[in-house]
Design a protein around this motif. Structure first.
Motif, short mmCIF file in Angstrom:
data_model
loop_
_atom_site.label_atom_id
_atom_site.label_comp_id
_atom_site.label_asym_id
_atom_site.label_seq_id
_atom_site.Cartn_x
_atom_site.Cartn_y
_atom_site.Cartn_z
N GLN A 1 20.79 22.90 -13.92
CA GLN A 1 21.78 23.89 -14.82
C GLN A 1 23.11 23.54 -13.89
N SER B 1 24.46 37.01 -17.09
CA SER B 1 23.14 36.66 -17.69
C SER B 1 22.11 37.36 -16.42
N VAL C 1 20.30 35.74 -14.53
CA VAL C 1 20.47 35.23 -13.26
C VAL C 1 21.85 34.67 -12.83
N HIS C 2 22.86 35.31 -13.41
CA HIS C 2 24.06 35.03 -12.86
C HIS C 2 25.08 36.38 -12.93
N ASP D 1 27.81 33.92 -8.82
CA ASP D 1 26.67 33.39 -7.97
C ASP D 1 25.51 33.33 -9.09
N ASP D 2 24.52 32.30 -8.58
CA ASP D 2 23.18 32.32 -9.31
C ASP D 2 21.96 32.38 -8.35
N PHE E 1 28.12 29.22 -7.89
CA PHE E 1 28.19 28.52 -9.09
C PHE E 1 29.38 28.31 -9.45
N LEU F 1 20.33 39.24 -7.63
CA LEU F 1 19.67 38.12 -8.35
C LEU F 1 18.04 37.90 -7.79
#
Length: 600
Positions: A431, A494, A496-497, A513-514, A520, A571
């Motif tokens: 990704q 999201s 995860v974000h 950040d992810d 990210f 996260l």
């Protein structure tokens, strides 16, 4: 890779020879002496596709197979796709996969051997963008195909011969294969080429894995009549149009190896031309990277051809240290990273370079940092470019990329039980773009189409454009304290974000950040109005609409909602490190349920 056959090639418009065109035969290929070759002919397949050959050592490739055996191999490949490829239903949904298998199996009884091979290639060509690593390579012993001894390259102004068994053909423009116009040949072959996007598809038509220099699939598609001789219509550099007849060779023959490894049939590229993507089909024996600094222009230039450590004693960390030393002790007008001939490598090895370009004050300035891309920049080279986009102030120059922002990468080989054909299957999702982005390529800020004239006349117009480039001024306003506070805070993009907007020394800053060690997205923010902030990334903005509690992240042509968080938002990777496994599992399942494809 290949779609159904009823093989008369009727979709292409025939291209007749003009009056005065000359049919040129070149049949007296010189017999190469095996003791002068760089390696023995019997080693060809092992050197060309070592992973495939390791799986077929001691295996007899059958001369003939029953209809049922070919159909069983198609079933086996479909099962492997389901088992090995993460999010395979996003790459090809189950109904579509089942339909394709059934359709291809029905064709088998009336197909030739080569057409059946193409059916396997077609099934491996998954329909989703970013799936180009899953493929069948034509250069393997199980296929036993004959090669056309020339290497082409598609420039913006047409397809040209870059290397050829007859050196007199080099530099000629290819007009047609037999009577089929060259663009129609590309179109026909592209149905069967595993690729990440449209530009990767054109690139892979030429590449060794499928390119039209293989005679067997040209005959299977009805483009030529005889796999031992390929008629090609060309236009010479002097403008003369004629037909040449090219005898094909087995790739594990001394004659073919001699052609592919020596001048003048495969000319060695001079050092000052190694920048050209068109040099890749020639003998472009450039090192992993080249570094130069010119006092006259204060331009620091890094030609990064592959992303791997040079050796255990000289890694990309050492390269980053060298770049840092040069910048610390010399004026830097522009820093140029050239990825135009970067075919991949190990993307994780590049982190020291990314960190350097993102943090060094002489590099990470708008109008000083440039990254050059082309359709030849792919795989780990593409991941490097995407990280440069998200984490630095780079300006991209060149041509549209052949990589998709989000790709299935890293492959594992699998051998089909009957034909012994080896298929490469992707097992990791990268990704590198935003979640489920509709973007299919990276578009340069400075567009410079690569023409044949630039290559053959050694005119690097992309570097010329970079040297002359001055970014347009960005007109910003000053926000008061109250307006800035409407932006600062922590947001969820999201499952995860996580996004954080902070202020330091009067400058707003966005970090997304992810869960990875590095951010990210990392960019400064520039107020264009009280309701919109620009970023260091072209066409990426933060919007705040009146009456909304959330912000909008406008990424190119897609909007992502940034919902404000009042408390902590950990996260999934942070939850795992904290031992909160049930909560992490719940979050990850929520992300997958929302349609996200989590990277590996």
């Amino acid at each position: 890779m290949f779609s159904g056959f009823n093989i008369n090639f009727t979709s292409a418009k025939s291209l007749k020879l003009l009056d005065g065109d000359e049919a040129t035969n070149f049949k007296s290929y010189s017999t190469a002496k095996t003791d002068t070759l760089p390696f023995p002919p019997e080693q060809f397949y092992h050197r060309a596709t070592p992973r495939s050959e390791r799986l077929t050592i001691g295996q007899d490739v059958p001369d003939t197979m029953s209809v049922e055996q070919w159909q069983a191999d198609l079933d086996t490949l479909a099962s492997l796709i389901r088992q090995r490829i993460p999010y395979y239903e996003a790459a090809t949904n189950e109904d579509e996969l089942s339909r394709r298998v059934d359709s291809l199996k029905q064709l088998v009884p009336d197909q030739t051997r080569d057409q059946r091979i193409l059916s396997i290639m077609e099934l491996a060509n998954l329909p989703a963008l970013g799936t180009g690593h899953t493929r069948v390579r034509s250069t393997q012993r199980a296929l036993g195909w004959r090669a056309v001894p020339l290497f082409p390259y598609r420039f913006a102004d047409g397809v040209y011969i870059m290397s050829a068994i007859n050196p007199e053909w080099i530099g000629s423009k290819i007009l047609a294969i037999n009577k089929t116009p060259i663009d129609e040949v590309y179109k026909a072959l592209s149905k069967y080429v595993s690729s990440d996007n449209r530009w990767d598809m054109w690139r892979d038509v030429e590449e060794y894995s499928i390119q039209f220099r293989w005679a067997n699939h040209l005959k299977a598609l009805g483009i030529i009549d005889d796999i031992k001789e390929v008629p090609i219509q060309i236009q010479t550099p002097e403008g003369e149009r004629k037909q040449i007849r090219v005898q094909t060779l087995m790739p594990n023959s001394a004659e073919y190896i001699s052609f592919a490894t020596r001048s003048p049939t495969r000319p060695r590229v001079s050092e000052d031309l190694q920048w050209s993507p068109g040099a890749e089909p020639q003998r472009n024996t450039e090192p992993n990277y080249k570094l130069s600094y010119r006092d006259s222009t204060d331009i620091l230039y890094l030609d990064l051809n592959i992303i791997v450590h040079e050796s255990e004693d000289w890694t990309l960390n050492h390269l980053a240290d060298s770049l840092r030393h040069i910048a610390d002790h010399n004026p830097i007008n522009k820093m140029v990273i050239d990825l135009r001939t970067n075919g991949g490598g190990n993307s994780s090895d590049a982190e020291p370079l990314i960190q350097l370009f993102a943090s060094h004050p002489k590099f990470n300035q708008r109008g000083k940092l440039y990254t050059l891309i082309s359709p030849e920049a792919t795989s780990a080279g593409g991941i490097f470019a995407m990280q440069m986009e998200r984490r630095t102030r780079t300006i991209f120059a060149g041509e549209n990329s052949s990589f998709n922002p989000n790709i299935w990468g890293e492959t594992v080989p699998a051998r089909l039980p009957n034909s012994k054909i080896v298929v490469l299957l992707s097992h990791t999702m990268h990704q590198e773009g935003m979640p489920d982005t509709p973007r299919t390529y990276l578009e340069p800020d400075i567009k410079v189409p690569m023409t044949s004239g630039q290559h053959f006349n050694n005119l690097d117009l992309t570097m010329k454009a970079v040297k002359e480039h001055k970014p347009r001024p960005r007109y910003t306003i000053k926000l008061d304290v109250e307006e800035k506070e409407k932006y600062t805070g922590t947001y969820q993009i999201s499952p995860v974000h996580r996004a954080t907007i902070t202020e330091a020394s009067g400058q707003l800053h966005l970090q997304v950040d992810d869960g990875a060690e590095e951010p990210f997205i990392d960019t400064a923010l520039y107020p264009l109005s009280t309701h919109q902030l620009a970023t260091d990334i072209t066409d990426v903005y933060i919007d705040r609409r009146l009456g909304n509690a959330h912000l909008d992240l406008i990424w190119k042509d897609t909007t992502y909602v940034m919902n404000p968080l009042n408390g902590d938002f950990e996260l999934p990777s942070e939850l795992i490190r904290a031992g909160k496994l049930d909560e992490a599992e719940k979050r990850l399942k929520s992300a997958i349920a929302s349609g996200m494809k989590l990277g590996g």
